[in-house]
Design an enzyme around this catalytic site. Sequence first.
Site, PDB file in Angstrom:
ATOM      1  N   ARG A 295      -3.368   2.735   7.289  1.00 11.23           N
ATOM      2  CA  ARG A 295      -2.914   1.413   6.833  1.00 11.23           C
ATOM      3  C   ARG A 295      -3.713   0.403   7.658  1.00 11.23           C
ATOM      4  O   ARG A 295      -3.911   0.607   8.816  1.00 11.23           O
ATOM      5  CB  ARG A 295      -1.524   1.224   6.926  1.00 11.23           C
ATOM      6  CG  ARG A 295      -0.509   2.334   6.428  1.00 11.23           C
ATOM      7  CD  ARG A 295      -0.610   2.265   4.907  1.00 11.23           C
ATOM      8  NE  ARG A 295       0.050   0.823   4.474  1.00 11.23           N
ATOM      9  CZ  ARG A 295       1.296   0.879   4.160  1.00 11.23           C
ATOM     10  NH1 ARG A 295       2.238   1.631   4.635  1.00 11.23           N
ATOM     11  NH2 ARG A 295       1.498  -0.440   3.648  1.00 11.23           N
TER      12      ARG A 295
ATOM     13  N   PRO B 158       6.241  -3.640  -2.565  1.00 15.89           N
ATOM     14  CA  PRO B 158       7.688  -4.423  -2.251  1.00 15.89           C
ATOM     15  C   PRO B 158       8.147  -3.853  -1.011  1.00 15.89           C
ATOM     16  O   PRO B 158       8.506  -2.662  -0.933  1.00 15.89           O
ATOM     17  CB  PRO B 158       8.543  -4.162  -3.493  1.00 15.89           C
ATOM     18  CG  PRO B 158       7.471  -4.031  -4.747  1.00 15.89           C
ATOM     19  CD  PRO B 158       6.466  -2.877  -3.940  1.00 15.89           C
ATOM     20  N   GLU B 159       8.467  -4.941  -0.023  1.00 21.55           N
ATOM     21  CA  GLU B 159       9.310  -4.877   1.146  1.00 21.55           C
ATOM     22  C   GLU B 159      10.277  -5.282   1.363  1.00 21.55           C
ATOM     23  O   GLU B 159      11.060  -5.775   0.322  1.00 21.55           O
ATOM     24  CB  GLU B 159       8.071  -4.971   2.335  1.00 21.55           C
ATOM     25  CG  GLU B 159       6.797  -4.488   2.187  1.00 21.55           C
ATOM     26  CD  GLU B 159       5.876  -4.910   3.535  1.00 21.55           C
ATOM     27  OE1 GLU B 159       6.198  -5.753   4.175  1.00 21.55           O
ATOM     28  OE2 GLU B 159       4.569  -4.512   3.345  1.00 21.55           O
TER      29      GLU B 159
ATOM     30  N   LYS C 119      14.894  -0.649   1.407  1.00 22.14           N
ATOM     31  CA  LYS C 119      13.993  -0.935   0.265  1.00 22.14           C
ATOM     32  C   LYS C 119      14.650  -0.476  -0.910  1.00 22.14           C
ATOM     33  O   LYS C 119      13.952  -0.533  -2.039  1.00 22.14           O
ATOM     34  CB  LYS C 119      12.530  -0.595   0.405  1.00 22.14           C
ATOM     35  CG  LYS C 119      11.676  -1.049   1.514  1.00 22.14           C
ATOM     36  CD  LYS C 119      10.402  -0.675   1.717  1.00 22.14           C
ATOM     37  CE  LYS C 119       9.773  -1.004   2.934  1.00 22.14           C
ATOM     38  NZ  LYS C 119       8.219  -0.593   3.003  1.00 22.14           N
TER      39      LYS C 119
END
Length: 270
Positions: A260, A2-3, A58
């Site tokens: 990433r 979740p960003e 976040k």
Amino acid sequence: MPELPEVETTRAGLSPRLQGRVLTRVIVREPRLRWPIPPDLDTQLRGLTLHGLARRGKYLLFDFGAVTQLVHLGMSGSLRLTEPAEPAARHDHVDWRFDDGTILRLRDPRRFGAVLLTENAPGHPLLAGLGPEPLSTAFDAAYLHTQCQRRKTAIKPLIMDAHVVVGVGNIYASESLFHAGIRPGVAAHRLSRAACARLADAIKQVLTAAIAAGGSSLRDYVQSSGELGYFQLQTRVYDREDAPCRRCATPIRRIVQAQRASFYCPTCQR
């Protein structure tokens, strides 16, 4: 993971339901998250009124007056509002019960999230060194250009660094760079002021659009209502390797940066 859009969507969904409510009980089924949940969580919070719910990067900040509860959703976490009759599932680790019968439930299959308490939220080690909020006036072309001039790293890892700007995770970094016309591997210190202006604007626009879409549901994330987010349906490059660019039809490329995946269009981005 979740960003910022997912966390902000969660905050916006929870706040009108929970603000002003009294917490009557906390049930911890699994305390072993990224950091152990405080064993006295129920004792410290029971009987307190939730005065407000904010977000920093976040992190969700539950303001109970003398103490603030920090919640991070980790890699796979979500917070949902449930009814008392709904049984807890395997990965439902914490319930917060309020005086109107509402239950706030933390689900975290990978257990990389966090639930912590602090009496000084701004000074907490996890928050004190964070960069500006990307949707604030503090984050603009001048600020980003100054940060870029100080670093020779690639631009995508730089905008994902929470010490530079908070909340810009992998999905939204790739999307923002596409809209700004900048390749993810470009050295940050080589970007002009004009390029930084395009990128700062793109980050704001992409995050705003993602919040409006309820975030992105790629794996475990759901909104506080249990609904999915829909931003993943409108991505231009993220997770679209070899698919035609929606603007020019060139196949989207995938590279790996700092372990990433990064996605970009070799024609639209330079």
